[in-house]
Design a protein around this motif. Sequence first.
Motif, PDB file in Angstrom:
ATOM      1  N   ALA A 235       0.820  -1.210   0.000  1.00 19.76           N
ATOM      2  CA  ALA A 235       0.000   0.000   0.000  1.00 19.76           C
ATOM      3  C   ALA A 235       0.859   1.269   0.000  1.00 19.76           C
ATOM      4  N   GLU A 236       2.156   1.116   0.252  1.00 19.09           N
ATOM      5  CA  GLU A 236       3.052   2.272   0.258  1.00 19.09           C
ATOM      6  C   GLU A 236       3.408   2.671  -1.176  1.00 19.09           C
ATOM      7  N   PRO A 237       3.672   3.935  -1.405  1.00 20.74           N
ATOM      8  CA  PRO A 237       4.101   4.343  -2.749  1.00 20.74           C
ATOM      9  C   PRO A 237       5.530   3.905  -3.025  1.00 20.74           C
ATOM     10  N   VAL A 238       5.853   3.721  -4.275  1.00 19.76           N
ATOM     11  CA  VAL A 238       7.236   3.434  -4.657  1.00 19.76           C
ATOM     12  C   VAL A 238       8.062   4.692  -4.383  1.00 19.76           C
ATOM     13  N   PRO A 239       9.205   4.570  -3.709  1.00 18.63           N
ATOM     14  CA  PRO A 239      10.020   5.769  -3.438  1.00 18.63           C
ATOM     15  C   PRO A 239      10.332   6.522  -4.723  1.00 18.63           C
ATOM     16  N   THR A 240      10.232   7.823  -4.655  1.00 11.88           N
ATOM     17  CA  THR A 240      10.467   8.643  -5.852  1.00 11.88           C
ATOM     18  C   THR A 240      11.902   8.523  -6.347  1.00 11.88           C
ATOM     19  N   GLU A 241      12.831   8.165  -5.445  1.00  9.19           N
ATOM     20  CA  GLU A 241      14.235   8.049  -5.840  1.00  9.19           C
ATOM     21  C   GLU A 241      14.564   6.688  -6.451  1.00  9.19           C
ATOM     22  N   ALA A 242      13.585   5.784  -6.482  1.00  9.91           N
ATOM     23  CA  ALA A 242      13.848   4.425  -6.969  1.00  9.91           C
ATOM     24  C   ALA A 242      14.259   4.432  -8.434  1.00  9.91           C
ATOM     25  N   GLY A 243      14.965   3.377  -8.838  1.00  5.42           N
ATOM     26  CA  GLY A 243      15.424   3.252 -10.209  1.00  5.42           C
ATOM     27  C   GLY A 243      14.324   2.826 -11.157  1.00  5.42           C
ATOM     28  N   PRO A 244      14.621   2.792 -12.445  1.00  5.80           N
ATOM     29  CA  PRO A 244      13.604   2.455 -13.450  1.00  5.80           C
ATOM     30  C   PRO A 244      13.129   1.010 -13.378  1.00  5.80           C
ATOM     31  N   GLY A 245      13.887   0.141 -12.701  1.00  5.38           N
ATOM     32  CA  GLY A 245      13.489  -1.260 -12.624  1.00  5.38           C
ATOM     33  C   GLY A 245      12.599  -1.594 -11.440  1.00  5.38           C
ATOM     34  N   ALA A 246      12.247  -0.601 -10.609  1.00  7.00           N
ATOM     35  CA  ALA A 246      11.402  -0.858  -9.437  1.00  7.00           C
ATOM     36  C   ALA A 246      10.023  -1.346  -9.865  1.00  7.00           C
ATOM     37  N   TYR A 247       9.457  -2.268  -9.107  1.00  6.38           N
ATOM     38  CA  TYR A 247       8.122  -2.806  -9.412  1.00  6.38           C
ATOM     39  C   TYR A 247       7.067  -1.745  -9.115  1.00  6.38           C
ATOM     40  N   GLN A 248       6.352  -1.335 -10.133  1.00  2.00           N
ATOM     41  CA  GLN A 248       5.260  -0.378  -9.972  1.00  2.00           C
ATOM     42  C   GLN A 248       3.924  -1.087  -9.797  1.00  2.00           C
ATOM     43  N   ASP A 249       3.803  -2.283 -10.369  1.00  2.00           N
ATOM     44  CA  ASP A 249       2.561  -3.058 -10.343  1.00  2.00           C
ATOM     45  C   ASP A 249       2.590  -4.039  -9.174  1.00  2.00           C
ATOM     46  N   ASN A 250       1.609  -3.955  -8.304  1.00  2.61           N
ATOM     47  CA  ASN A 250       1.599  -4.804  -7.117  1.00  2.61           C
ATOM     48  C   ASN A 250       1.412  -6.279  -7.441  1.00  2.61           C
ATOM     49  N   ASP A 251       0.653  -6.605  -8.464  1.00  2.08           N
ATOM     50  CA  ASP A 251       0.482  -8.007  -8.835  1.00  2.08           C
ATOM     51  C   ASP A 251       1.804  -8.606  -9.287  1.00  2.08           C
ATOM     52  N   ALA A 252       2.562  -7.852 -10.068  1.00  2.00           N
ATOM     53  CA  ALA A 252       3.875  -8.331 -10.493  1.00  2.00           C
ATOM     54  C   ALA A 252       4.811  -8.450  -9.305  1.00  2.00           C
ATOM     55  N   LEU A 253       4.703  -7.532  -8.369  1.00  2.00           N
ATOM     56  CA  LEU A 253       5.538  -7.596  -7.173  1.00  2.00           C
ATOM     57  C   LEU A 253       5.217  -8.841  -6.357  1.00  2.00           C
ATOM     58  N   LEU A 254       3.933  -9.147  -6.188  1.00  2.00           N
ATOM     59  CA  LEU A 254       3.541 -10.345  -5.449  1.00  2.00           C
ATOM     60  C   LEU A 254       4.049 -11.614  -6.130  1.00  2.00           C
ATOM     61  N   ARG A 255       4.002 -11.637  -7.458  1.00  2.00           N
ATOM     62  CA  ARG A 255       4.522 -12.806  -8.178  1.00  2.00           C
ATOM     63  C   ARG A 255       6.027 -12.947  -7.949  1.00  2.00           C
ATOM     64  N   SER A 256       6.721 -11.830  -7.859  1.00  2.00           N
ATOM     65  CA  SER A 256       8.159 -11.896  -7.611  1.00  2.00           C
ATOM     66  C   SER A 256       8.452 -12.444  -6.217  1.00  2.00           C
ATOM     67  N   LEU A 257       7.593 -12.131  -5.249  1.00  2.00           N
ATOM     68  CA  LEU A 257       7.788 -12.637  -3.889  1.00  2.00           C
ATOM     69  C   LEU A 257       7.618 -14.156  -3.845  1.00  2.00           C
ATOM     70  N   GLU A 258       6.640 -14.650  -4.572  1.00  2.00           N
ATOM     71  CA  GLU A 258       6.442 -16.098  -4.646  1.00  2.00           C
ATOM     72  C   GLU A 258       7.646 -16.779  -5.275  1.00  2.00           C
ATOM     73  N   GLN A 259       8.190 -16.173  -6.311  1.00  2.00           N
ATOM     74  CA  GLN A 259       9.368 -16.736  -6.967  1.00  2.00           C
ATOM     75  C   GLN A 259      10.575 -16.731  -6.031  1.00  2.00           C
ATOM     76  N   ILE A 260      10.716 -15.684  -5.240  1.00  2.00           N
ATOM     77  CA  ILE A 260      11.826 -15.607  -4.286  1.00  2.00           C
ATOM     78  C   ILE A 260      11.736 -16.745  -3.281  1.00  2.00           C
ATOM     79  N   ARG A 261      10.548 -16.989  -2.766  1.00  2.00           N
ATOM     80  CA  ARG A 261      10.378 -18.074  -1.792  1.00  2.00           C
ATOM     81  C   ARG A 261      10.698 -19.425  -2.427  1.00  2.00           C
ATOM     82  N   GLU A 262      10.325 -19.610  -3.664  1.00  2.00           N
ATOM     83  CA  GLU A 262      10.553 -20.885  -4.339  1.00  2.00           C
ATOM     84  C   GLU A 262      12.026 -21.132  -4.647  1.00  2.00           C
ATOM     85  N   GLN A 263      12.733 -20.095  -5.114  1.00  2.00           N
ATOM     86  CA  GLN A 263      14.109 -20.308  -5.564  1.00  2.00           C
ATOM     87  C   GLN A 263      15.160 -19.973  -4.512  1.00  2.00           C
ATOM     88  N   GLY A 264      14.788 -19.238  -3.463  1.00  2.00           N
ATOM     89  CA  GLY A 264      15.715 -18.954  -2.375  1.00  2.00           C
ATOM     90  C   GLY A 264      16.612 -17.756  -2.591  1.00  2.00           C
TER      91      GLY A 264
END
Length: 276
Positions: A178-207
């Motif tokens: 629910a927090e905004p993406v920091p304005t100083e973040a780089g161009p690769g920061a996740y803007q879409d929360n659904d994509a961010l959630l998918r990345s979290l699942e992948q992190i848990r799976e691959q370590g």
Amino acid sequence: MTDDVWTEGAAIRLGGTGHAERVFRVQRAFADLGGDIHGPGALARASGLDDSAVYRILQTGVHLGVFERVGRGRYRLGTRTASMGIHALANAPGTTTRAVLDRLRETTDGGLAMLYVLAPFGGAQRQCIDMAVGDSDLGELGMTPREVLTVTRSLRTGASGRTILAHLPRAIQQRVLAEPVPTEAGPGAYQDNDALLRSLEQIREQGYATGFEECSPGWNSCAAPIMWGDLIMGSALLLKPATVMPHITDTVITATRKAAAELSAYARHPTPNQHL
């Protein structure tokens, strides 16, 4: 033998291991339930204890700072609980911690090696508590202290932040999303929360997690979780310029995961009388 009871200014004799187990089960119930604030009834069901035992444990814990009373009949984990988790990792020997980060740099031919933990203040954020940069300083590497203390605190940006976020309870994840993406973040920061959630699942799976220009333009990264049992304590991060590390190689992934595993071992088994 009776349960432990604490009175104002005096501790009555502690009971046996059965009581200690009940206390730990109530603490664990907060994590299992997720969220922030709970009543004795919900904690009793989650811990498998009766309401009266949970109530006595909560009252003792409030006196000791382990729990906090919020309003009438509602409780949350106290700051003393968070400080114990931080202390477990902080008790790792400082020279050995730095040595782990130095080895990570050497194995991967340079860059920044950083140790992040959950920040004790300011909500769900991360804090860099140690780093290895060789003979360089942050300015020479194109990073500023402000970037380390601002954009890199967010758990939704960067490989190290998302690695920690992936292992936190869902309620905390939703709060961070629910927090905004920091304005100083780089161009690769996740803007879409659904994509961010998918990345979290992948992190848990691959370590591990990989990041491409998330926290700062021109920097790529790899991070792995530092765990204490099934609890997330922090993450180990290797950060390099994108021109030097355009892709995350198997060597980088293996070295980063090894460093995180070593730091996890220190969190579980700190060496007595040595500190960061």
